[in-house]
Design a protein around this motif. Sequence first.
Motif, PDB file in Angstrom:
ATOM      1  N   ALA A 137       0.834  -1.211   0.000  1.00  0.00           N
ATOM      2  CA  ALA A 137       0.000   0.000   0.000  1.00  0.00           C
ATOM      3  C   ALA A 137       0.865   1.257   0.000  1.00  0.00           C
ATOM      4  O   ALA A 137       0.568   2.244  -0.688  1.00  0.00           O
ATOM      5  N   LYS A 138       1.950   1.240   0.766  1.00  0.00           N
ATOM      6  CA  LYS A 138       2.824   2.418   0.832  1.00  0.00           C
ATOM      7  C   LYS A 138       3.613   2.605  -0.465  1.00  0.00           C
ATOM      8  O   LYS A 138       3.805   3.724  -0.924  1.00  0.00           O
ATOM      9  N   LEU A 139       4.042   1.490  -1.070  1.00  0.00           N
ATOM     10  CA  LEU A 139       4.733   1.599  -2.348  1.00  0.00           C
ATOM     11  C   LEU A 139       3.791   2.145  -3.424  1.00  0.00           C
ATOM     12  O   LEU A 139       4.196   2.936  -4.277  1.00  0.00           O
ATOM     13  N   THR A 140       2.512   1.734  -3.359  1.00  0.00           N
ATOM     14  CA  THR A 140       1.518   2.236  -4.304  1.00  0.00           C
ATOM     15  C   THR A 140       1.287   3.730  -4.098  1.00  0.00           C
ATOM     16  O   THR A 140       1.205   4.513  -5.054  1.00  0.00           O
ATOM     17  N   ALA A 141       1.210   4.151  -2.826  1.00  0.00           N
ATOM     18  CA  ALA A 141       0.993   5.562  -2.517  1.00  0.00           C
ATOM     19  C   ALA A 141       2.158   6.426  -2.996  1.00  0.00           C
ATOM     20  O   ALA A 141       1.973   7.592  -3.346  1.00  0.00           O
ATOM     21  N   HIS A 142       3.366   5.850  -3.031  1.00  0.00           N
ATOM     22  CA  HIS A 142       4.544   6.594  -3.470  1.00  0.00           C
ATOM     23  C   HIS A 142       4.838   6.400  -4.958  1.00  0.00           C
ATOM     24  O   HIS A 142       5.903   6.813  -5.436  1.00  0.00           O
ATOM     25  N   GLY A 143       3.928   5.744  -5.685  1.00  0.00           N
ATOM     26  CA  GLY A 143       4.102   5.583  -7.122  1.00  0.00           C
ATOM     27  C   GLY A 143       5.131   4.555  -7.526  1.00  0.00           C
ATOM     28  O   GLY A 143       5.591   4.546  -8.659  1.00  0.00           O
ATOM     29  N   GLN A 144       5.493   3.642  -6.624  1.00  0.00           N
ATOM     30  CA  GLN A 144       6.496   2.630  -6.935  1.00  0.00           C
ATOM     31  C   GLN A 144       5.865   1.276  -7.260  1.00  0.00           C
ATOM     32  O   GLN A 144       6.552   0.350  -7.667  1.00  0.00           O
ATOM     33  N   ALA A 145       4.571   1.157  -7.062  1.00  0.00           N
ATOM     34  CA  ALA A 145       3.823  -0.053  -7.398  1.00  0.00           C
ATOM     35  C   ALA A 145       2.426   0.395  -7.792  1.00  0.00           C
ATOM     36  O   ALA A 145       2.017   1.524  -7.519  1.00  0.00           O
ATOM     37  N   GLU A 146       1.698  -0.509  -8.458  1.00  0.00           N
ATOM     38  CA  GLU A 146       0.323  -0.162  -8.819  1.00  0.00           C
ATOM     39  C   GLU A 146      -0.616  -1.322  -8.516  1.00  0.00           C
ATOM     40  O   GLU A 146      -0.237  -2.495  -8.635  1.00  0.00           O
ATOM     41  N   LEU A 147      -1.821  -0.981  -8.093  1.00  0.00           N
ATOM     42  CA  LEU A 147      -2.849  -1.967  -7.786  1.00  0.00           C
ATOM     43  C   LEU A 147      -3.543  -2.340  -9.086  1.00  0.00           C
ATOM     44  O   LEU A 147      -4.161  -1.495  -9.730  1.00  0.00           O
ATOM     45  N   THR A 148      -3.427  -3.605  -9.496  1.00  0.00           N
ATOM     46  CA  THR A 148      -4.015  -4.042 -10.766  1.00  0.00           C
ATOM     47  C   THR A 148      -5.358  -4.721 -10.576  1.00  0.00           C
ATOM     48  O   THR A 148      -6.119  -4.832 -11.521  1.00  0.00           O
TER      49      THR A 148
END
Length: 204
Positions: free
Chosen positions: A182-193
């Motif tokens: 969730a934190k990586l997604t919030a920082h633009g380093q991962a995405e929820l598919t």
Amino acid sequence: MTTTNAPAGLKTSEQKALAALTEHSGATAAQIAAYAGIGGSTAGKALNTLEGYNLAYRERGAMTGSRKEADLWYHRPVETTPEHISDEAETEAAPEATEAAPETEAEAPAEEAHEAPAAAETPAPAAKTPAAKATPAKRLARGDLRQMVYDHLAAHPAEEIGPSGLGKLLGRSAGAVANALAKLTAHGQAELTSDSPRRYRFKA
């Protein structure tokens, strides 16, 4: 332990806040209020209630000089550990002990022992091997698990994986891995598919 769906006792404002938080995880209370169409103070109370139900958690805002930045609120994924998990949840306890070592030949069924000829010399019994003790997993420092998750996603950029599967690969709990994702997604380093079930992949 996993969280349940939203409790039936939630107020309308709390339901709106939860719906907005689900769509905009990592937003401030003011942003959630705007997304949900409710007042700022109402959104703050609703988010605190959701946190108490283990449906949300916050990341405290950093201090910039004498000014404190706004807290960021996240929707807690279904695959999670006990409530109120923060960054410190990434420093997990050791996993359960491994299975005991298999039985040795000395514990063979008694019927086989009687099959040997009476005149044969009886060999000395084999020494019983003690069960192997589980080696505790190394306790991680703050932020280490998030780096491990990021490194795995970066090494497999085309792969879509959920917190449970990634937790098994890394030998860590699904809840702590879910928080790191969730934190990586919030920082633009991962995405929820995929939202149900939750799946993530690397975001360049």
